[in-house]
Design a protein around this motif. Structure first.
Motif, short mmCIF file in Angstrom:
data_model
loop_
_atom_site.label_atom_id
_atom_site.label_comp_id
_atom_site.label_asym_id
_atom_site.label_seq_id
_atom_site.Cartn_x
_atom_site.Cartn_y
_atom_site.Cartn_z
N THR A 128 -5.88 -4.90 29.78
CA THR A 128 -5.29 -5.20 28.48
C THR A 128 -3.78 -5.03 28.51
O THR A 128 -3.03 -5.87 28.01
N GLU B 2 -10.34 -1.27 32.03
CA GLU B 2 -10.23 -2.25 30.95
C GLU B 2 -8.88 -2.11 30.23
O GLU B 2 -8.25 -3.11 29.88
N GLU B 3 -8.43 -0.87 30.04
CA GLU B 3 -7.13 -0.65 29.40
C GLU B 3 -6.01 -1.21 30.25
O GLU B 3 -5.04 -1.78 29.73
N THR C 95 -16.56 -2.68 24.32
CA THR C 95 -15.85 -1.42 24.36
C THR C 95 -16.65 -0.33 25.05
O THR C 95 -16.09 0.54 25.67
N LYS D 69 -13.47 2.32 31.39
CA LYS D 69 -12.60 2.23 30.21
C LYS D 69 -11.13 2.12 30.63
O LYS D 69 -10.39 1.28 30.10
#
Length: 148
Positions: free
Chosen positions: A62, A58-59, A23, A55
């Motif tokens: 996802t 990565e989101e 994270t 970040k």
């Protein structure tokens, strides 16, 4: 694998598997050294922006994985309900075509082609008018143009 070590291949059996340590991914200082900093940003601001970028990326990965899982589930439900795959294909094509039509690239291309069409139409109209005038002149004076 990307720099964060996450498998982004949506067909991979390992997709979406992230450890808790993933994270807070540190920014690769080698990348920062190769890329000149934007003027006006302090080193701390640049580092913060790079961390936020990591970040957000990565989101996005996802969300793509969640969407792919939802689409598979939707397909399974439709199959179980006996809904036509042809109907689904039509719906997907229709949705894709709509997505293309609302894209900025499509709008710009459509606008450019429209302007080009209008200019071509105006040019052809002008040429047509000139030809009509010339033919009218030739009809009015049928032999005068032949002996010049």
């Amino acid at each position: 694998m990307d720099s964060a070590g996450q498998d982004i291949n949506l067909n991979s059996p390992n997709k979406g598997l992230l450890s808790d340590s993933m994270t807070d991914v540190p920014v690769d200082t080698g990348v920062a050294a190769r890329t000149p900093a934007v003027e006006g940003l302090t080193e701390a601001e640049e580092e913060e922006l790079r961390a936020e970028l990591t970040k957000v990326e990565e989101e996005i990965v996802t969300l793509r994985q969640v969407l792919a899982a939802k689409e598979r589930h939707c397909g399974e439900l439709k199959r179980r309900l006996g809904l036509s795959t042809l109907g689904g294909l039509k719906q997907n094509l229709s949705r894709s075509w709509h997505d293309v039509q609302v894209s900025n690239a499509y709008k710009k291309t459509q606008e450019t082609l429209s302007q080009a069409g209008q200019k071509t139409s105006a040019a052809l109209s002008t040429v047509g008018s000139a030809i009509s005038r010339k033919l009218g002149d030739m009809r009015a004076h049928p032999f005068s143009h032949s002996f010049r």
